[in-house]
Design a protein around this motif. Sequence first.
Motif, mmCIF file in Angstrom:
data_model
loop_
_atom_site.group_PDB
_atom_site.id
_atom_site.type_symbol
_atom_site.label_atom_id
_atom_site.label_comp_id
_atom_site.label_asym_id
_atom_site.label_seq_id
_atom_site.Cartn_x
_atom_site.Cartn_y
_atom_site.Cartn_z
ATOM 1 N N GLY A 54 6.630 7.341 6.763
ATOM 2 C CA GLY A 54 5.330 6.698 6.634
ATOM 3 C C GLY A 54 4.149 7.650 6.652
ATOM 4 O O GLY A 54 3.006 7.219 6.674
ATOM 5 N N ARG A 55 4.412 8.958 6.643
ATOM 6 C CA ARG A 55 3.326 9.944 6.646
ATOM 7 C C ARG A 55 2.857 10.199 5.210
ATOM 8 O O ARG A 55 3.665 10.266 4.284
ATOM 9 N N ILE A 56 1.547 10.359 5.047
ATOM 10 C CA ILE A 56 0.992 10.640 3.724
ATOM 11 C C ILE A 56 1.337 12.077 3.342
ATOM 12 O O ILE A 56 1.009 13.016 4.055
ATOM 13 N N VAL A 57 2.018 12.228 2.204
ATOM 14 C CA VAL A 57 2.388 13.533 1.674
ATOM 15 C C VAL A 57 1.347 13.975 0.650
ATOM 16 O O VAL A 57 0.961 15.131 0.593
ATOM 17 N N ILE A 58 0.901 13.027 -0.169
ATOM 18 C CA ILE A 58 -0.128 13.279 -1.173
ATOM 19 C C ILE A 58 -1.110 12.122 -1.125
ATOM 20 O O ILE A 58 -0.700 10.965 -1.079
#
Length: 82
Positions: A54-58
């Motif tokens: 659930g972490r923003i990569v882009i």
Amino acid sequence: MAYYEFCLIGGDGSRLSCERYPAADLDSVWGRVFRMAELESKRGKQIRVLDDQGRIVIGIGAMAAALFAERARAVRGRFDRA
């Protein structure tokens, strides 16, 4: 299996659409972001790619991604002709 979730975010921060794809190399991920941007390059929308945690990569504005993809194609075209 690890995956990336590609989300189109509206100007108000709401998720307009999300698609989940198996995790691959980051070049493939950017390619998908640029294809989404070509379809949704309206002002105020964003594209976010989240990992399987659930972490923003882009996180990039759809309009900015579309412009970047357009420039990348132009540069590639110059090298192809050379």
